[in-house]
Design a protein around this motif. Structure first.
Motif, PDB file in Angstrom:
ATOM      1  N   GLN A 180      11.769 -16.755   0.390  1.00 57.24           N
ATOM      2  CA  GLN A 180      13.068 -17.570   0.579  1.00 57.24           C
ATOM      3  C   GLN A 180      13.436 -18.296  -0.835  1.00 57.24           C
ATOM      4  OE1 GLN A 180      12.002 -21.131   3.027  1.00 57.24           O
ATOM      5  NE2 GLN A 180      14.291 -21.136   3.715  1.00 57.24           N
ATOM      6  N   VAL A 181      12.462 -18.409  -1.966  1.00 50.93           N
ATOM      7  CA  VAL A 181      12.857 -18.858  -3.020  1.00 50.93           C
ATOM      8  C   VAL A 181      13.518 -17.638  -3.886  1.00 50.93           C
ATOM      9  CG1 VAL A 181      12.077 -19.740  -5.248  1.00 50.93           C
ATOM     10  CG2 VAL A 181      11.228 -20.783  -3.392  1.00 50.93           C
ATOM     11  N   ALA A 182      12.865 -16.542  -3.580  1.00 52.04           N
ATOM     12  CA  ALA A 182      13.566 -15.335  -4.310  1.00 52.04           C
ATOM     13  C   ALA A 182      14.949 -15.174  -3.937  1.00 52.04           C
ATOM     14  CB  ALA A 182      12.692 -14.145  -4.074  1.00 52.04           C
ATOM     15  N   TYR A 183      14.970 -15.148  -2.499  1.00 49.22           N
ATOM     16  CA  TYR A 183      16.310 -14.979  -1.947  1.00 49.22           C
ATOM     17  C   TYR A 183      17.414 -15.984  -2.643  1.00 49.22           C
ATOM     18  CZ  TYR A 183      20.266 -14.543   1.398  1.00 49.22           C
ATOM     19  OH  TYR A 183      21.337 -14.447   1.919  1.00 49.22           O
ATOM     20  N   GLU A 184      16.978 -17.187  -2.476  1.00 49.01           N
ATOM     21  CA  GLU A 184      18.114 -18.096  -3.034  1.00 49.01           C
ATOM     22  C   GLU A 184      18.320 -17.778  -4.487  1.00 49.01           C
ATOM     23  OE1 GLU A 184      20.124 -21.645  -2.477  1.00 49.01           O
ATOM     24  OE2 GLU A 184      18.973 -20.421  -1.069  1.00 49.01           O
ATOM     25  N   VAL A 185      17.342 -17.832  -5.505  1.00 47.37           N
ATOM     26  CA  VAL A 185      17.957 -17.207  -6.865  1.00 47.37           C
ATOM     27  C   VAL A 185      18.760 -16.041  -6.897  1.00 47.37           C
ATOM     28  CG1 VAL A 185      16.922 -15.965  -8.870  1.00 47.37           C
ATOM     29  CG2 VAL A 185      15.559 -17.916  -7.644  1.00 47.37           C
ATOM     30  N   LEU A 186      18.473 -14.979  -5.996  1.00 42.87           N
ATOM     31  CA  LEU A 186      19.399 -14.030  -5.686  1.00 42.87           C
ATOM     32  C   LEU A 186      20.853 -14.227  -5.361  1.00 42.87           C
ATOM     33  CD1 LEU A 186      16.815 -11.105  -5.001  1.00 42.87           C
ATOM     34  CD2 LEU A 186      18.059 -11.544  -7.141  1.00 42.87           C
ATOM     35  N   ARG A 187      20.806 -15.244  -4.310  1.00 44.16           N
ATOM     36  CA  ARG A 187      21.846 -15.582  -3.715  1.00 44.16           C
ATOM     37  C   ARG A 187      23.097 -16.444  -4.718  1.00 44.16           C
ATOM     38  NH1 ARG A 187      24.214 -19.900  -1.844  1.00 44.16           N
ATOM     39  NH2 ARG A 187      22.529 -21.182  -1.897  1.00 44.16           N
ATOM     40  N   GLN A 188      22.324 -17.311  -5.388  1.00 39.91           N
ATOM     41  CA  GLN A 188      23.098 -18.044  -6.153  1.00 39.91           C
ATOM     42  C   GLN A 188      23.491 -17.286  -7.538  1.00 39.91           C
ATOM     43  OE1 GLN A 188      20.385 -21.189  -7.636  1.00 39.91           O
ATOM     44  NE2 GLN A 188      20.877 -22.428  -5.628  1.00 39.91           N
ATOM     45  N   ALA A 189      23.032 -16.409  -7.893  1.00 40.02           N
ATOM     46  CA  ALA A 189      23.248 -15.349  -8.854  1.00 40.02           C
ATOM     47  C   ALA A 189      24.576 -14.761  -8.601  1.00 40.02           C
ATOM     48  CB  ALA A 189      22.236 -14.356  -9.261  1.00 40.02           C
ATOM     49  N   GLU A 190      24.275 -14.204  -7.202  1.00 39.28           N
ATOM     50  CA  GLU A 190      25.657 -13.640  -6.686  1.00 39.28           C
ATOM     51  C   GLU A 190      26.963 -14.357  -6.580  1.00 39.28           C
ATOM     52  OE1 GLU A 190      27.797 -10.026  -5.056  1.00 39.28           O
ATOM     53  OE2 GLU A 190      25.772 -10.284  -6.263  1.00 39.28           O
ATOM     54  N   GLU A 191      26.932 -15.752  -6.087  1.00 37.07           N
ATOM     55  CA  GLU A 191      27.868 -16.338  -5.993  1.00 37.07           C
ATOM     56  C   GLU A 191      28.418 -16.841  -7.614  1.00 37.07           C
ATOM     57  OE1 GLU A 191      26.566 -19.944  -4.340  1.00 37.07           O
ATOM     58  OE2 GLU A 191      26.307 -19.332  -2.159  1.00 37.07           O
ATOM     59  N   ARG A 192      27.554 -16.836  -8.553  1.00 34.43           N
ATOM     60  CA  ARG A 192      27.866 -16.996  -9.782  1.00 34.43           C
ATOM     61  C   ARG A 192      29.008 -15.793 -10.423  1.00 34.43           C
ATOM     62  NH1 ARG A 192      23.067 -19.279 -10.732  1.00 34.43           N
ATOM     63  NH2 ARG A 192      22.167 -17.230 -11.783  1.00 34.43           N
ATOM     64  N   ARG A 193      28.363 -14.582  -9.943  1.00 38.64           N
ATOM     65  CA  ARG A 193      29.168 -13.516 -10.248  1.00 38.64           C
ATOM     66  C   ARG A 193      30.556 -13.448  -9.558  1.00 38.64           C
ATOM     67  NH1 ARG A 193      24.099 -11.206  -9.866  1.00 38.64           N
ATOM     68  NH2 ARG A 193      23.281 -10.850 -11.816  1.00 38.64           N
ATOM     69  N   GLU A 194      30.721 -13.530  -8.298  1.00 39.53           N
ATOM     70  CA  GLU A 194      31.873 -13.762  -7.545  1.00 39.53           C
ATOM     71  C   GLU A 194      32.727 -14.817  -8.109  1.00 39.53           C
ATOM     72  OE1 GLU A 194      30.773 -14.234  -3.559  1.00 39.53           O
ATOM     73  OE2 GLU A 194      29.979 -12.221  -3.373  1.00 39.53           O
ATOM     74  N   TRP A 195      32.148 -15.865  -8.532  1.00 38.99           N
ATOM     75  CA  TRP A 195      33.082 -16.963  -9.137  1.00 38.99           C
ATOM     76  C   TRP A 195      33.575 -16.629 -10.400  1.00 38.99           C
ATOM     77  CZ3 TRP A 195      32.442 -20.517 -13.341  1.00 38.99           C
ATOM     78  CH2 TRP A 195      33.510 -21.671 -13.354  1.00 38.99           C
ATOM     79  N   ARG A 196      32.732 -15.758 -11.257  1.00 37.11           N
ATOM     80  CA  ARG A 196      33.611 -15.480 -12.360  1.00 37.11           C
ATOM     81  C   ARG A 196      34.533 -14.445 -12.422  1.00 37.11           C
ATOM     82  NH1 ARG A 196      28.338 -13.647 -15.565  1.00 37.11           N
ATOM     83  NH2 ARG A 196      26.960 -15.077 -14.323  1.00 37.11           N
ATOM     84  N   GLY A 197      34.521 -13.735 -11.183  1.00 38.25           N
ATOM     85  CA  GLY A 197      35.766 -12.861 -11.091  1.00 38.25           C
ATOM     86  C   GLY A 197      35.005 -11.482 -10.998  1.00 38.25           C
TER      87      GLY A 197
END
Length: 177
Positions: free
Chosen positions: A160-177
């Motif tokens: 669950q922690v591993a998924y959360e780390v990857l999900r937040q990283a994906e959100e940051r990438r999408e937010w950056r453009g």
């Protein structure tokens, strides 16, 4: 002045026609045997050596995937070096939005790489594969499926922690453009 030809150069190279330069361009080929691609990615031949290999992008990625920065160090020395680098590079964290584009090109952090290892995925896995692997693994060790099993609960928390780390990283990438 009867034989003089007027130049179209005017001092601006971009005004010259294509192919107007007659000089041959020097292209260094990839150092990998049999590769005919341009070798425009320098890579060190050994640590602390000025000598460089010159690879094409495909072979540079292959070379870097096997590079072990901590080779020859004990666990304590490796941990100390990692801690020192983390401390020294902490000032650059605010500039992380200048990162590279997609996955598999060096854009994943060490935490993301550890999270991918927990989910048993390759380094260049996309988010759909991450989500699928998380759901499959979570179904096996979810506390509702295995009530009272401490090991399953610990494994569930880990993925669950591993998924959360990857999900937040994906959100940051999408937010950056």
């Amino acid at each position: 002045m009867a034989g003089a030809r007027r130049s179209m150069d005017w001092g601006f190279p971009r005004w010259r026609g294509y192919g107007s330069s007659r000089d041959a361009a020097t292209v260094r080929l990839c150092d990998r045997h049999g590769c005919e691609e341009p070798g425009d990615c320098p890579a060190p031949k050994s640590p602390n050596s000025p000598d460089r290999w010159h690879f094409c992008q495909r072979h540079a990625a292959e070379y870097n995937s096997k590079w072990d920065y901590f080779e020859g160090l004990s666990k304590e020395e490796a941990a100390e070096r990692a801690a020192n680098e983390k401390r020294d590079n902490a000032g650059y964290a605010e500039a992380s939005h200048y990162g590279w584009g997609g996955s598999g090109d060096g854009s994943r952090s060490a935490d993301e790489m550890r999270a991918l290892d927990v989910l048993e995925l390759e380094n260049d896995a996309d988010f759909a594969a991450i989500k699928k692997a998380f759901r499959e693994r979570a179904k096996k060790v979810h506390p509702d499926v295995a009530p009272g099993d401490k090991e399953a609960a610990a494994e569930f928390q880990k993925i669950q922690v591993a998924y959360e780390v990857l999900r937040q990283a994906e959100e940051r990438r999408e937010w950056r453009g």
